[in-house]
Design a protein around this motif. Structure first.
Motif, PDB file in Angstrom:
ATOM      1  N   THR A  43       0.853  -1.225   0.072  1.00 61.68           N
ATOM      2  CA  THR A  43      -0.076  -0.058   0.186  1.00 61.68           C
ATOM      3  C   THR A  43       0.769   1.282   0.014  1.00 61.68           C
ATOM      4  OG1 THR A  43       0.027  -0.034   2.352  1.00 61.68           O
ATOM      5  CG2 THR A  43      -1.842  -1.265   1.170  1.00 61.68           C
ATOM      6  N   GLY A  44       2.084   1.106   0.338  1.00 65.11           N
ATOM      7  CA  GLY A  44       2.975   2.362   0.555  1.00 65.11           C
ATOM      8  C   GLY A  44       2.634   2.957   1.685  1.00 65.11           C
ATOM      9  N   VAL A  45       2.090   2.491   2.835  1.00 68.24           N
ATOM     10  CA  VAL A  45       1.596   3.006   3.941  1.00 68.24           C
ATOM     11  C   VAL A  45       2.465   2.108   4.975  1.00 68.24           C
ATOM     12  CG1 VAL A  45      -0.059   3.433   5.765  1.00 68.24           C
ATOM     13  CG2 VAL A  45      -0.518   3.814   3.271  1.00 68.24           C
ATOM     14  N   PRO A  46       3.246   2.768   5.904  1.00 65.26           N
ATOM     15  CA  PRO A  46       4.085   1.843   6.939  1.00 65.26           C
ATOM     16  C   PRO A  46       3.098   1.385   8.005  1.00 65.26           C
ATOM     17  CG  PRO A  46       4.368   4.218   7.236  1.00 65.26           C
ATOM     18  CD  PRO A  46       3.531   4.055   6.067  1.00 65.26           C
ATOM     19  N   CYS A  47       3.457   0.156   8.566  1.00 66.91           N
ATOM     20  CA  CYS A  47       2.754  -0.195   9.663  1.00 66.91           C
ATOM     21  C   CYS A  47       3.217   0.360  11.140  1.00 66.91           C
ATOM     22  CB  CYS A  47       2.825  -1.655   9.785  1.00 66.91           C
ATOM     23  SG  CYS A  47       4.490  -2.527  10.088  1.00 66.91           S
ATOM     24  N   PRO A  48       2.737   0.206  12.202  1.00 62.59           N
ATOM     25  CA  PRO A  48       3.573   0.561  13.533  1.00 62.59           C
ATOM     26  C   PRO A  48       4.473  -0.057  13.743  1.00 62.59           C
ATOM     27  CG  PRO A  48       0.900   0.319  13.768  1.00 62.59           C
ATOM     28  CD  PRO A  48       1.236  -0.270  12.323  1.00 62.59           C
ATOM     29  N   TRP A 112      -5.675  -0.980  26.611  1.00 60.40           N
ATOM     30  CA  TRP A 112      -5.815   0.537  25.864  1.00 60.40           C
ATOM     31  C   TRP A 112      -4.416   1.051  25.691  1.00 60.40           C
ATOM     32  CZ3 TRP A 112      -9.543   3.396  23.640  1.00 60.40           C
ATOM     33  CH2 TRP A 112     -10.567   3.001  23.662  1.00 60.40           C
ATOM     34  N   GLY A 113      -3.590   0.678  26.555  1.00 65.25           N
ATOM     35  CA  GLY A 113      -2.364   1.397  26.684  1.00 65.25           C
ATOM     36  C   GLY A 113      -1.267   0.784  25.350  1.00 65.25           C
ATOM     37  N   SER A 114      -1.696  -0.556  25.219  1.00 62.67           N
ATOM     38  CA  SER A 114      -1.007  -1.097  24.213  1.00 62.67           C
ATOM     39  C   SER A 114      -1.642  -0.482  22.792  1.00 62.67           C
ATOM     40  CB  SER A 114      -1.056  -2.516  23.960  1.00 62.67           C
ATOM     41  OG  SER A 114      -0.721  -3.402  25.399  1.00 62.67           O
ATOM     42  N   GLY A 115      -3.005  -0.517  22.740  1.00 57.09           N
ATOM     43  CA  GLY A 115      -3.502   0.134  21.559  1.00 57.09           C
ATOM     44  C   GLY A 115      -2.894   1.638  21.340  1.00 57.09           C
ATOM     45  N   LEU A 119      -0.635   3.144  18.132  1.00 57.94           N
ATOM     46  CA  LEU A 119      -1.311   4.233  17.469  1.00 57.94           C
ATOM     47  C   LEU A 119      -0.295   5.303  17.202  1.00 57.94           C
ATOM     48  CD1 LEU A 119      -3.610   5.753  15.804  1.00 57.94           C
ATOM     49  CD2 LEU A 119      -4.192   6.572  18.217  1.00 57.94           C
ATOM     50  N   ALA A 120       0.422   5.594  18.251  1.00 55.83           N
ATOM     51  CA  ALA A 120       1.516   6.547  18.376  1.00 55.83           C
ATOM     52  C   ALA A 120       2.618   6.228  17.711  1.00 55.83           C
ATOM     53  CB  ALA A 120       2.105   6.698  19.843  1.00 55.83           C
ATOM     54  N   TRP A 122       2.465   4.280  14.870  1.00 54.39           N
ATOM     55  CA  TRP A 122       2.110   4.166  13.438  1.00 54.39           C
ATOM     56  C   TRP A 122       2.270   5.805  13.029  1.00 54.39           C
ATOM     57  CZ3 TRP A 122      -3.527   4.776  11.159  1.00 54.39           C
ATOM     58  CH2 TRP A 122      -3.225   4.496   9.839  1.00 54.39           C
ATOM     59  N   LEU A 123       1.567   6.678  13.870  1.00 56.53           N
ATOM     60  CA  LEU A 123       1.753   8.078  13.546  1.00 56.53           C
ATOM     61  C   LEU A 123       3.179   8.666  13.381  1.00 56.53           C
ATOM     62  CD1 LEU A 123      -1.081   9.539  15.841  1.00 56.53           C
ATOM     63  CD2 LEU A 123      -1.030   9.180  13.495  1.00 56.53           C
ATOM     64  N   PHE A 124       4.049   8.093  14.256  1.00 58.16           N
ATOM     65  CA  PHE A 124       5.452   8.260  14.284  1.00 58.16           C
ATOM     66  C   PHE A 124       5.981   7.747  12.933  1.00 58.16           C
ATOM     67  CE2 PHE A 124      10.119   7.008  14.521  1.00 58.16           C
ATOM     68  CZ  PHE A 124      10.447   8.043  15.366  1.00 58.16           C
ATOM     69  N   GLN A 125       5.796   6.698  12.348  1.00 55.51           N
ATOM     70  CA  GLN A 125       6.153   6.053  11.194  1.00 55.51           C
ATOM     71  C   GLN A 125       5.593   6.847  10.092  1.00 55.51           C
ATOM     72  OE1 GLN A 125       8.496   3.917  11.206  1.00 55.51           O
ATOM     73  NE2 GLN A 125       8.675   3.878  13.221  1.00 55.51           N
TER      74      GLN A 125
END
Length: 132
Positions: A43-48, A112-115, A119-120, A122-125
């Motif tokens: 997809t061109g989108v990185p994973c977390p 929740w913390g793991s999720g 997410l953080a 993924w946003l960083f990547q």
């Protein structure tokens, strides 16, 4: 057989990652092969988890800055590993009691913390790789 705590499990995972990261460069040097991120390849989108191999190899080589720049999650895994492996060893020989089971609210907070951590990451990547 006793249940292992989450930190103990993460510590064993971290130890396995460290061993693989120590061997991985010689495998890639000998074969020329690498392991691309399947999501990013499709997809061109990185994973977390993008950058974790690079980060683990850098950390094993002692380059904390490069490791954190590739994926800072590896630093957290390394810290948990450094703490958890001696804990696991002490529990194995009976010097410390086995872990206490987590309550349902504690498990929910951890989920929740793991999720949020995923997410953080993924946003960083996405930011690091200029996607979006």
């Amino acid at each position: 057989m006793r249940e292992f705590s989450v930190p103990e499990r993460l510590g064993v995972l971290g130890l396995g990652v460290a061993l693989a990261a120590a061997v991985w460069p010689s495998v890639t040097d000998a074969t020329g092969l690498g392991v691309p991120c399947p999501l990013r390849a499709l997809t061109g989108v990185p994973c977390p988890g993008c950058g974790l191999t690079t980060a683990a190899v850098a950390l094993v080589r002692g380059d904390l800055g490069s490791a954190a720049a590739a994926n800072p999650v590896i630093v957290g895994l390394a810290v948990v590993t450094v703490v958890a492996i001696p804990l696991l060893a002490l529990r194995t020989v009976g010097a410390l009691p086995p872990p206490v089971a987590w309550s349902a609210p504690a498990r929910r907070r951890t989920e929740w913390g793991s999720g949020l951590l995923a997410l953080a990451s993924w946003l960083f990547q996405l930011h690091r790789l200029g996607v979006g």
